[in-house]
Structures are given as C-alpha cells and as structure tokens.
Design a protein around this motif. Structure first.
Motif, PDB file in Angstrom:
ATOM      1  N   UNK B  45     -39.601   5.716 -21.289  1.00  0.00           N
ATOM      2  CA  UNK B  45     -40.253   4.413 -21.395  1.00  0.00           C
ATOM      3  C   UNK B  45     -41.767   4.484 -21.406  1.00  0.00           C
ATOM      4  N   UNK B  48     -43.134   9.233 -23.289  1.00  0.00           N
ATOM      5  CA  UNK B  48     -42.807   9.545 -24.687  1.00  0.00           C
ATOM      6  C   UNK B  48     -42.723   8.298 -25.560  1.00  0.00           C
ATOM      7  N   UNK B  49     -43.308   7.183 -25.073  1.00  0.00           N
ATOM      8  CA  UNK B  49     -43.095   5.923 -25.800  1.00  0.00           C
ATOM      9  C   UNK B  49     -43.647   5.970 -27.223  1.00  0.00           C
ATOM     10  N   UNK B  50     -44.781   6.636 -27.407  1.00  0.00           N
ATOM     11  CA  UNK B  50     -45.387   6.602 -28.747  1.00  0.00           C
ATOM     12  C   UNK B  50     -44.531   7.307 -29.801  1.00  0.00           C
ATOM     13  N   UNK B  53     -41.330   5.297 -30.514  1.00  0.00           N
ATOM     14  CA  UNK B  53     -41.504   4.037 -31.230  1.00  0.00           C
ATOM     15  C   UNK B  53     -41.388   4.191 -32.739  1.00  0.00           C
ATOM     16  N   UNK B  60     -35.991  -3.127 -32.782  1.00  0.00           N
ATOM     17  CA  UNK B  60     -36.681  -2.619 -31.592  1.00  0.00           C
ATOM     18  C   UNK B  60     -37.220  -1.217 -31.830  1.00  0.00           C
ATOM     19  N   UNK B  61     -38.526  -0.987 -31.664  1.00  0.00           N
ATOM     20  CA  UNK B  61     -38.990   0.401 -31.566  1.00  0.00           C
ATOM     21  C   UNK B  61     -38.354   1.005 -30.315  1.00  0.00           C
ATOM     22  N   UNK B  64     -40.243   1.156 -26.866  1.00  0.00           N
ATOM     23  CA  UNK B  64     -40.405  -0.220 -26.407  1.00  0.00           C
ATOM     24  C   UNK B  64     -39.093  -0.725 -25.815  1.00  0.00           C
TER      25      UNK B  64
END
Lengths: 560, 105
Positions: B45, B48-50, B53, B60-61, B64
């Motif tokens: 969350x 590693x979110x980037x 995404x 939904x990415x 995210x």
C-alpha cells in the motif's frame, strides 16, 4: 420549516429518544457496572459497541471529506484507523482481558508500580480530552447546520446531550446505547453511499464501483487546480505517509477507551471475537468512505463546472450560512476549488461538511439528509460518552481514590466520577468552540500521544517478563515528552518538519523511543519480583489446564 | 499450517513444558499474521504503491486499491483467522474456557 429541517428533527428526536430510553433502562448503581458493565456483554454486541465507541465524528463526518481532498494520501486514515485492530487483537486484548481489571492505568499499576499508574492515568486523561474535543466540534457542526445556530451554540447543545446520558448510564448503559448508535450510524452512512453508487455508476455497491470514476475524477481535479486524485504522495512525502499510518495504528491499539472495551467480555475467547466483530463492523464504514469521497468530490466538481455564479447548486447556499463553504468575491464562474481558505480558490469547502452535505450535493431526498445528520450525531455522541467514561474512571478510580482518599464508599466514588465527567464536558466544549485544527487532525494528535505512551509499555509488560517499573516509567515519560514537544513545536512555534515528518506522524517515532528506553532502563535495573513474573505467566493462558484436553471432548459450544 | 495436526505430546500433570509449547505456537501464529499485516499495508500500500499503480483493475490502480480497500479486507480476515486458530490451540492444550462460557448469567 424546510423538509430537510423537518426530517432532521424527526430522525434526531427519534434516535436520541431511543438512546436515552436505553440508558435509563440500564442505569447502574455499582462501580463495576459503571466502569466495565459487569463483564456480561455478548460478543457481537460488544463488537458493535466497540465500533460505535471507536467510529467518532472523525470517522463519520470528517474522514471521507479528508480522503476526498487528499486523494491517495487519505489512505493514512483508512489503513491507520483499521490496521490497529490487528495489533489490538493479537497483542493486547486477550491478555488484558485475562488480567481483568477496570482501567488501563490499573493494569499498568499492577504490572509496574503506583508511580507508573499515576503517570498512565494522567496520559489517559490527556489523550481522552484531546479526543473528546474533536467529538464536541463534530457534534457542534451538525447542530449548527440543522438548527441554524452559530458553531458555539451547536457545541453547547452537543455538550448538554452528551452530559445527560454519559453521566446517567455508565458503561452498561453506554454499551447498549452504543449498539443502537452503531445501527443508526451505519445505516445512515451506507444508504446514501449505495444510492449514489447506483445513480453514478448503475451498480449499488460503492466499494466495487468507485474505481470506474477515478479517471474522470483525475481529469476534473486537475482542471480545478487540485492534484491528480490517485497519484501518491501529493499531500505528504512517502516517509510521512508511512509514519502517520503507523502512528494511527499503534495509537488505536493504545487508546484507553478502546482497550477498556475488551474488559467487558465474559471470556478471553470473547475478547478475541469481539475484536473481529468490531473490525468487521468498522470495515463496513471504512471501505465505503473512500467511495463516498470519490462520489461527492466528483459530484461537487461536476456540479459547479461551468455554472454561472447565480445558478450554483442549492447545497452551496444551504451551507454558506455555517461559514464552512465560501465563494470568492467578484467572480462569474468557479474555476478553482480548495479545502484550504489560504489558497484563495473561487470555491472553498471545509472537509468537515462533505459527508453531511453529500446527500444534498447528490440531490438525494430530504429524509436521507436528515438520516445522515442523525448518524453523524450518533458517531460523535457514542465516542464522546466512551471517552468521558475513561476520564471519569481515571480521575476517580486511578488518581483521586489512590492518591488522596483511599477507602471511599461506592456512592462517593460514583459521585466523584460523575463530577469529573461534568468537568470534562465543559473543558472539551471550550476547545470544541476554539479548536486547534480540523476534527480529524485533533483526533490524530490524540493517537500520537496514545501511541507513544501506552502501547509500548503494555506490550512489553505482556511479552517480556524482564520489563520492570523503572523501565516503564522512563519509557513512558520519554515517549510522551518527545511526542508532545515535537507536536507543539511544529504546530505552534513554527519548527520545520524534520525529514518531512508531520506532527501526526511523530507518534510512531515516540513509540519507538519508548520501546528502546523501556528496554534499556529495564536491563540496567533489577528484574521485577517473582510474584509478578508468575502473574505475567498466568495471563498467557486463557484458563487453567484441564486434566483431559477439550480436543478429546465433544459438543463444544461455538456461540459467539 | 499442517503442523497443528501432528499429535501433541501430553506431558504428565505437573509438568510445565506444555506452557512453553503453547506460547511458542501462539507466537509463531502471531508473527506470521503480523507479517501479512505489514506486507499488505506498508509494502503493497505504501512502499511499492508507485510501481503497482501501473497495473489497473476495474478502474483501480492496484497500489491505490491496496491502500484504500484491499488492506482493510485483509485486516478483518487476519483477526478472524487468529481467533479461530487460537480456539483450536486452546482446545488442543485444554486451556479453553468452555466451562465459563456455559455459565450463563
């Protein structure tokens, strides 16, 4: 009287009639019923009560609005205020239930020393005060909007109501009232959520469908001068998102009014399942909140897009009276939107109104608007009641009758407890009128303080027998002082954010310091006495061992 | 975890080694569940979110989605799994509270 006011009055009157009736039916005269409801609350009911106790004005009124303006970064609240239950269920609840006392300071006092107990009681009072201020503010906003009062008048009404039934019922009354309040607030939250999901996306489950709007919302946001909605770290740097989430989680697990709930179950097993039911009930709202945030922001931006100033939607006029929605002077069309007055945008919308205004923004019928107002009040009142109980029990049970007057009668203890509640309401009301931040921000501070004070010494007290009173006292003091100083410095004295860490996120560092200092000082001082080590050993097992393990026996009852 | 099915040694009464075994297995379950807790919320969350995404499912990415939806579902499951497995562990070691729960007030 407008239809909205009529329905709001009706729902508020009905719901409060119900709460006060329940509180009256279950009023108590003994201290144990007043503080922990005599440990006779069924698990599911206790879970619902935890959920209502827990989900405050911040969750109901503020959170979706904050998420709507923070975008991805709003996840700090969504994860932070749910993930803490995992810590609570695995690390604290079963063991504290086995210990079986009235208050959190009482556990700390037994485990460590009277000095630590008094310090913990002080911290509990402080944390609960900070938190109850947020509730007063939230309740005040609702009354202000729907009674047409200025904010101080709304706060005064909220104070009077909270005082009436928290003082009357004690824990037992509060628990059953909170079950009713949970029902009201979740219905009030889900109905508009499902209705708007149906209207905007054609499928009534907001959790599933809000993804389909994200692309359009990203485009609209950029058009109105707001950051891209799903883009991470636009409001806070990555390290701060990490630390704020951690602070909120640890803080949740350390909040005295939440922990005390797990004393009211009948068994250790009941405490574990209570945590499950509580988080399940909370998750219903918390997974809907980001959807509501997306829906209402989308509706808001869509509704004002390209409209001349004299043809803006009705809700803007309704809310302008509270001063929480403002339109800049001398403009024809709204080109920019913000939640911060300092930005000087054409339309400024306070985060705190977004959920309450959502049904109006979406053009839902008046009864739903009224229902949402009743739900917001249920959330604010239930949490405030639970917090006042902690303040009252800490003042009377842990400080007054320990330090000043031992051996007082039950009647006298109850009377002092009730006086403490009354004083709590008054002070909280004052800060509710003059708040040091947004509702959700105020609450975040309470968490930082809870995270850096209680959580480390309670966990170490259970999992590390060698941990002693000197270590706990030093750790608690270090964590609390460090966190408070950083918060005051960055908020009021203009200190820079070190490494981008905001005051909301510092609680995690404070907790870490607390852990380290507690361990180091414990190692340098003598181990705790043998009888304490035996007590710690005994709380690790739910019951005495039977001669024949139950795995062999059949017909185990599995009701929860 | 298959190891719960293996027969538990039944020490003679008065022997305290069951306590160590019970506690060790409680801790192991706890560490496993807390690792999952950390993985879904902090690793998927936030950290590693980037990169996540870039994967988009149902609008939904993915990063995210973990931050605002997925992690919450996992939290609920983790607590349920803990409660159910601890029930079993308690029964196996005979420290469950069956008697107390039947004592209806």
């Amino acid at each position: 009287m407008t239809p909205i006011q009529f329905w709001t009055f009706l729902f508020i009157l009905l719901s409060f009639g119900l709460y006060i009736y329940i509180a009256w039916r279950s009023r108590v005269r003994e201290t144990s019923g007043f503080y922990v409801a005599g440990q006779g609350i069924p698990t599911v009911a206790n879970g619902a009560a935890v959920a209502a106790d827990w989900m405050s004005a911040a969750s109901f009124i503020s959170m979706a609005g904050l998420v709507a303006f923070l975008g991805y970064d709003g996840a700090i609240y969504l994860m932070g205020w749910t993930g803490g239950y995992v810590l609570l269920a695995l690390l604290l609840a079963p063991y504290l239930r086995k210990w079986g006392k009235f208050t959190v300071p009482e556990y700390v006092g037994d485990r460590y020393s009277e000095l630590v107990r008094t310090m913990a009681a002080g911290a509990a009072i402080f944390v609960s005060f900070t938190y109850v201020v947020g509730q007063m503010r939230g309740g005040g906003i609702v009354f202000s909007r729907f009674l047409g009062l200025p904010i101080p008048g709304g706060v005064a009404v909220a104070m009077a109501i909270i005082f009436t039934y928290a003082v009357l019922g004690g824990m037992k009354g509060i628990t059953w009232t909170q079950v009713a309040q949970y029902s009201v607030l979740i219905v009030a939250y889900l109905i508009p959520g499902f209705a708007i999901a149906q209207r905007l996306t054609g499928f009534p489950v907001p959790q599933v469908t809000f993804g389909t709007l994200l692309n359009e919302l990203n485009a609209l946001s950029v058009q109105f001068g707001l950051p891209n909605y799903t883009e991470p770290f636009t409001a806070r740097p990555q390290i701060d998102v990490f630390l704020v989430t951690l602070s909120l989680m640890i803080g949740t697990a350390g909040l005295p009014h939440v922990i005390i709930r797990f004393y009211t179950t009948r068994t250790v097993r009941g405490a574990r399942y209570s945590a499950f039911w509580a988080l399940l009930f909370i998750a219903l709202l918390y997974t809907t909140a980001p959807a509501i945030g997306v829906f209402s922001k989308y509706n808001l931006l869509e509704g004002v897009d390209g409209q001349p100033i004299d043809q803006l939607p009705q809700w803007i006029g309704n809310w302008e009276a509270t001063g929480l929605v403002t339109i800049a002077e001398g403009i024809d069309v709204i080109d920019s939107v913000s939640n911060n007055p300092a930005d000087g945008a054409d339309l400024t919308v306070d985060n705190d109104i977004l959920v309450l205004a959502t049904p109006e923004i979406a053009g839902l019928p008046a009864p739903i608007v009224g229902l949402v107002a009743a739900g917001g009040l249920a959330a604010a009142m239930s949490t405030a009641a639970g917090l006042l109980l902690v303040i009252s029990s800490s003042v009377s049970h842990d400080v007054y009758f320990r330090r000043f007057k031992t051996g007082a009668s039950e009647r006298e203890q109850l009377r002092v407890g009730r006086i403490a509640m009354g004083a709590g309401v008054l002070v909280a009301g004052f800060f509710g009128v003059n708040p040091p931040g947004f509702v959700a921000q105020i609450v975040a501070f309470a968490f930082g303080l809870a995270a850096s004070s209680f959580f480390p010494i309670i966990v170490l007290g259970i999992f590390w027998k060698r941990c002693n009173a000197q270590g706990a006292a030093a750790g608690l003091l270090t964590g609390l002082t460090f966190t408070t100083v950083y918060m005051i410095g960055t908020l009021y004295l203009g200190w820079p954010h070190v490494l981008g860490i905001s005051p909301e996120g510092i609680g995690a560092i404070g907790a870490l310091l607390n852990f380290l200092v507690t361990i180091a000082v414990s190692k340098m001082t003598p181990p705790p006495p043998a009888h304490l080590r035996e007590m710690i050993e005994s709380i690790r097992y739910p019951a005495a061992r039977r001669a024949v393990p139950a795995a062999v026996a059949t017909g185990r009852s599995d009701r929860t | 975890m298959a190891d719960t099915r293996r027969p538990v040694p039944q020490p003679p009464p008065g022997d305290d080694s069951w306590q160590e075994e019970y506690w060790r297995r409680n801790l192991r379950l706890m560490v496993l569940l807390l690792s999952i807790w950390f993985l879904v919320s902090y690793v998927l969350g936030i950290l590693l979110v980037e990169p996540l995404n870039n994967i988009v499912i149902g609008g939904f990415p993915l990063g995210f989605w973990f931050a605002q939806q997925g992690s919450i579902y996992v939290f609920v499951l983790l607590i349920l799994v803990y409660a159910v497995r601890m029930d079993r562990l308690d029964q196996e070691f005979g420290v469950d509270e069956r008697d107390e729960e039947e004592d209806v007030r």
